[in-house]
Enzyme design. Structure first.
Site, PDB file in Angstrom:
ATOM      1  N   HIS A  36       0.843  -1.367   0.097  1.00 14.48           N
ATOM      2  CA  HIS A  36       0.087  -0.068  -0.037  1.00 14.48           C
ATOM      3  C   HIS A  36       0.850   1.575  -0.031  1.00 14.48           C
ATOM      4  CE1 HIS A  36       0.285  -0.404   4.518  1.00 14.48           C
ATOM      5  NE2 HIS A  36       0.188   1.022   4.541  1.00 14.48           N
ATOM      6  N   ASP A  42       1.202  -7.722   2.316  1.00 15.00           N
ATOM      7  CA  ASP A  42       1.524  -6.339   1.853  1.00 15.00           C
ATOM      8  C   ASP A  42       2.733  -5.867   1.833  1.00 15.00           C
ATOM      9  OD1 ASP A  42       0.923  -3.628   1.784  1.00 15.00           O
ATOM     10  OD2 ASP A  42      -0.341  -3.504   3.527  1.00 15.00           O
ATOM     11  N   SER A  77       3.925   2.072   8.328  1.00 16.32           N
ATOM     12  CA  SER A  77       3.781   1.012   7.551  1.00 16.32           C
ATOM     13  C   SER A  77       4.941   0.884   6.516  1.00 16.32           C
ATOM     14  CB  SER A  77       2.726   1.661   6.355  1.00 16.32           C
ATOM     15  OG  SER A  77       1.269   1.728   7.094  1.00 16.32           O
TER      16      SER A  77
END
Length: 728
Positions: A99, A236, A660
Site C-alpha cells: 500500500h 502487504d 507502514s
C-alpha cells in the site's frame, strides 16, 4: 465560538530555561526501566537509556550501536514521506508495503495493463518503472538539538502571531543553512509539543523506481473488510529502487542514473520467530497524541472525528457513483479511494475505541493527579488556566479550518489556490516566503500537480466539488469562516466553472507555475478567478492559526516540562509524540484477548487464505497461490510448529500511521517482517497505550519469500538479497 486571544504573561523559570531541558528529558527516559511495558516511540539517542529494557526482552544488539545513525541497522532505514522502508541490498533495493507503493503501481497501470490486479515484476533493472515525480526516498544521517537557536530570547510581550513567525523564521534559517548542499533535505520538527527542536538532515533521493509488487489479490487480500482486523492474511509488501547520478549523488530522474550504493543493508532471516520472541521495529511514525488533554480527547470523540467519518463516507460515495462503469476512472481513483478508506476505517476504529474504553475519563484521572502535583510543585500558578484557554481557542478555530478543507475536496480549486499562492510568495525574497512556498518546495508542488494526470477526471472532480459545496452549506453557521459564504459558487453552477477552466490539462496547469501575479489577475480561467476571490479568507484563517499556534507554543512547552517532571517523579516512561521522524520501538511476538473468552494470535498461516477465499474481491487469491497451498509446496518456508507457512504475526510494538513498511527485526537485527497495520482494538493507541490489547500486525518474511519463490518467481529479486535460510 470566537477565538480567545490570551494576554501576555510573565515568564517563569520553566520557560526561561526551556532550551536547557534536554538533559532532563534524557534522564527521565532512564526511568522507563521500571515500567516493564513496550510503550514508547523512542528517538535513537534515547536508546542507551533503555539498556535494561532491551536486555530484558532479549535484544542482543548493543544499545549504543542501535542508537548510531551511521551504523547498522539504523543506516538502512528509509522514509518514503508518509511510509517507511529499508534497504535490503547494496544496490538501492528497498522493501516496503504494497500500500506504500500503491501510487507507483497505480501510476503505471491502465485499464488494459493493470498492474494493480496483475502485479508487476521487473526482471532486469532496465524494466523498472518510474514511481512518479512525487516519489522520494529520505535517508536520515544527522540529528542535532537546536532548541537554543529556536527559542532563546523570545519575550513575554510577544503576540501569539509574532512569536510564531519568529520561531518560523529561525527554523527557515536553520533549514537554509543545512541545505547548502542540495543533496540534502532538512527539517526542524518540534518534540514534546514545542519543548525541544531538532534539526534533521536527510539525503533526498529523487529517482525512485518500482521493481516488484505482487497482485493486490496478495498485497491487499481482504481489502477494507480486513483492514485493522485480526486474523489477517495479507502479503502487504513491494520493492522499490533508489537511483542517483553517476557521481553517486541524488539527481533528477534520468535514464543515465545508476542504482544508489547504500552504505549498509539488512540481512533477511527466514529462520522465523515464535511466540514470545523479541523484535525491534524502526521507521517513521506519523502522529500520536499521547499528551493531549481530556478536553482535546472529548473534542475529537464528539466533534472532529464524527465529522471526519461523515465527510469521508460522503466523498467515497460520490467518487464511486461518478466512476461507475468507467474502467479508466476506477484505475485513476483507486489510490485516492484507498487512502480515504484507510483513514475512514482508522477514524471509525478510534471512535469505537473511545466507546469501548472511556479514554477521556482515564485522562481525567491522570490530569487530576498531575494538577494536584503541580499545585504543590509548579512555579507558574496561572499556567493551567492559560492552558485551558488556549486549548479552547485551538478547538474553535479548527472547526472553521475543517469547513475550509471541505470546499477544497475537488482538485481544481486546490490546484488554483496553490498556483496563485506560489505567484504571490514568489514576489518576496525566498527567506521571507511562507515555508510551504519557498524555492525548495517548488519541485514538490510541481510533482503533485503533475501526478493529477494519473488521478483526475473532470466528471469525477466536478461531482466531488459539487457535493462538497452542498455539504458545506449544511454545516452549522459558526463553523463557516466569516465572509466565505458570499464568495462561493452555488452547487448548481459548478459545471460552468469546469467548462471555463483549462487547469485540467497537465501542461497548462504546470505552465502557471512560472507566471507572475499580474498574469493571474488578468486571467479569465474560472478556477483561478475563484482562487483569487478566496485568497483573503485564506489569509485571515492563516493569521488566526498563527496567533493560536503562537500561544500554544508559549504555553504547551511549559505544561510539557511540568508533565515530564511529574512522570519522572512516579517512574513513568517519557518519550515524545510521533512526528514523522525516525523512531525505534521494541516488543515481543504475542497473542491478545480483545474481549472476555476470546484469545487471538499470534500467527496466521496460508491455510487461512484457503478458508477466506471466495473467488471474488476482496477475498480472491491468485489461482497459482491457491494451488501451491492445496499441494502444500511449502519447502524450507514451513514453520515446524505451525506446520505451514506463516503469513502475518502480531507483536506488542508501539506503532502508528507512518510505520507502514517499517522493518521488523529479530534480536540480531535481521529482517523478519514488515509492519503494515494494527488490530482494531489498538487504534486508540494514538491517544493511549494499553499494553493488554495493543498489537501491531506484520507480514512474516517467510510468506514474502515463499510467494516470491513459489508464486511470482521473482528469482532476480531473491538473488539480489542476502537471505539466511533455516537449516534443512
Amino acid at each position: 465560538m470566537g477565538t480567545a486571544i490570551l494576554p501576555p504573561v510573565c515568564f517563569t523559570s520553566l520557560e526561561t530555561n526551556l532550551f536547557k531541558v534536554i538533559t532532563l528529558t534524557l534522564a527521565v527516559a532512564g526511568a522507563v526501566s521500571s515500567a516493564h511495558a513496550d510503550e514508547g516511540q523512542w528517538q535513537p539517542h534515547q536508546l542507551p537509556q533503555l539498556k535494561s529494557e532491551l536486555k530484558r526482552i532479549g535484544i542482543t544488539i548493543p544499545a549504543e550501536k542501535l542508537a548510531d545513525l551511521s551504523k547498522h541497522p539504523l543506516n538502512t532505514m528509509v522514509s518514503l514521506g508518509g511510509c517507511s522502508a529499508s534497504f535490503v541490498s547494496n544496490s538501492g533495493l528497498a522493501v516496503t508495503n504494497h500500500h506504500c507503493a500503491y501510487k507507483a503501481i497505480q501510476r503505471n497501470s491502465t485499464a488494459e495493463k493493470n498492474y494493480i490486479s496483475e502485479g508487476f515484476l521487473a526482471r532486469t533493472k532496465a524494466e523498472e518503472l518510474p514511481a512518479g515525480p512525487d516519489a522520494h526516498m529520505y535517508i536520515t544521517d544527522k540529528v542535532e538539538n537546536v532548541t537554543d537557536q529556536v527559542l532563546k530570547g523570545l519575550t513575554a510581550g510577544m503576540s501569539g502571531r509574532a512569536r510564531h513567525e519568529q520561531v518560523e523564521n529561525r527554523i527557515k534559517a536553520l533549514i537554509a543553512d543545512c541545505e547548502q548542499d542540495k543533496a540534502y533535505r532538512c527539517s526542524v520538527p518540534s518534540f514534546h509539543r514545542g519543548l525541544e527542536y531538532y534539526r534533521i538532515r536527510q539525503m533526498m533521493i529523487r529517482d525512485v523506481r518500482l521493481v516488484y509488487a505482487p497482485s493486490d489479490k496478495i498485497g491487499n487480500f481482504g481489502g477494507e473488510v480486513d483492514n485493522f482486523e485480526w486474523p489477517r492474511h495479507t502479503g502487504d509488501y513491494s520493492f522499490l529502487r533508489a537511483y542517483v547520478g553517476k557521481d553517486g549523488r541524488p539527481a533528477d530522474p534520468s535514464a543515465e542514473n545508476i542504482p544508489y550504493q547504500s552504505k549498509d543493508f539488512l540481512v533477511v532471516s527466514a529462520q522465523g520467530l515464535k511466540n514470545g520472541d523479541p523484535i525491534l521495529l524502526a521507521g517513521y511514525p506519523g502522529r500520536t497524541s499521547r499528551y493531549k488533554l481530556p478536553a482535546e480527547i472529548r473534542f475529537a470523540r464528539d466533534r472532529s472525528y464524527p465529522a471526519k467519518v461523515a465527510e469521508s463516507k460522503a466523498d467515497i460515495a460520490v467518487i464511486q457513483a461518478a466512476s461507475e462503469g468507467n474502467k479508466t476512472a476506477e484505475v485513476r481513483y483507486a489510490s485516492v479511494v484507498k487512502g480515504i478508506n484507510n483513514g475512514l476505517k482508522k477514524t471509525e476504529g478510534l471512535l469505537a475505541g473511545f466507546a469501548r474504553k472511556d479514554l477521556a475519563a482515564i485522562k481525567d484521572g491522570q490530569d487530576a493527579d498531575f494538577r494536584a502535583w503541580y499545585k504543590q510543585h509548579g512555579d507558574n500558578k496561572a499556567l493551567l488556566s492559560e492552558l485551558d484557554a488556549v486549548i479552547a481557542s485551538d478547538m474553535a478555530l479548527s472547526e472553521q479550518e475543517t469547513a475550509w478543507t471541505i470546499i477544497h475536496t475537488g482538485e481544481m480549486l486546490k490546484s488554483a489556490r496553490t498556483l496563485y499562492r506560489v505567484a504571490i510568495e514568489s514576489e518576496k525574497p525566498d527567506v521571507e516566503r511562507h515555508a510551504d512556498y519557498q524555492q525548495r518546495e517548488l519541485s514538490f508542488i510541481a510533482g503533485r500537480l503533475n501526478r493529477l494526470e494519473q488521478s483526475y477526471l473532470p466528471n469525477v472532480d466536478q461531482a466531488r466539488f459539487t457535493a462538497a459545496l452542498q455539504r458545506y452549506n449544511k454545516l452549522p453557521e459558526q463553523a463557516h469562516p466569516p465572509g466565505l459564504d458570499a464568495l462561493l459558487p452555488a452547487p448548481e453552477s459548478v459545471v460552468s466553472l469546469y467548462q471555463q477552466s483549462q487547469l485540467g490539462n497537465t501542461a497548462t496547469r504546470l505552465g502557471w507555475l512560472n507566471k507572475n501575479r499580474a498574469a493571474f489577475d488578468a486571467s479569465d480561467d474560472a478556477f483561478i478567478r475563484l482562487a483569487i476571490k478566496l485568497h483573503e479568507i485564506d489569509m485571515a484563517l492563516e493569521n488566526q492559526r498563527k496567533e493560536v499556534d503562537g500561544n500554544l507554543e508559549r504555553i504547551i512547552p511549559q505544561y510539557m516540562q511540568a508533565v515530564i517532571a511529574w512522570k519522572k517523579s512516579i517512574g513513568k516512561p517519557v518519550y515524545p509524540d510521533a512526528n514523522s521522524t525516525l523512531r525505534v520501538t521494541y516488543g515481543t511476538v504475542a497473542p491478545y484477548t480483545p474481549r472476555d473468552g476470546i484469545s487471538k494470535g499470534p500467527f496466521t498461516t496460508v491455510e487461512g487464505i484457503l478458508e477466506k477465499d471466495t473467488g471474488k474481491a476482496p477475498f480472491e487469491a491468485p489461482v497459482n497461490l491457491l494451488a501451491s497451498i492445496k499441494d502444500k509446496h511449502y519447502g524450507i518456508f514451513k514453520d515446524k510448529v505451525l506446520n505451514s507457512v506463516p503469513v502475518n504475526f502480531l507483536s506488542t510494538a508501539d506503532t502508528t500511521g507512518g510505520n507502514s513498511g517499517s522493518a521488523v527485526l529479530n534480536k540480531n537485527g535481521e529482517l523478519v517482517g514488515l509492519n503494515f497495520d494494527s488490530t482494531y482494538e489498538s487504534i486508540t493507541k494514538d491517544w493511549y497505550f494499553d499494553s493488554a490489547i495493543t498489537r501491531a500486525i506484520h507480514v512474516d518474511i517467510r510468506y514474502m519469500l515463499w510467494v516470491m519463490s513459489e508464486v511470482d518467481h521473482a528469482d532476480n529479486v531473491l538473488k539480489e538479497m542476502t537471505i539466511k535460510y533455516p537449516a534443512k
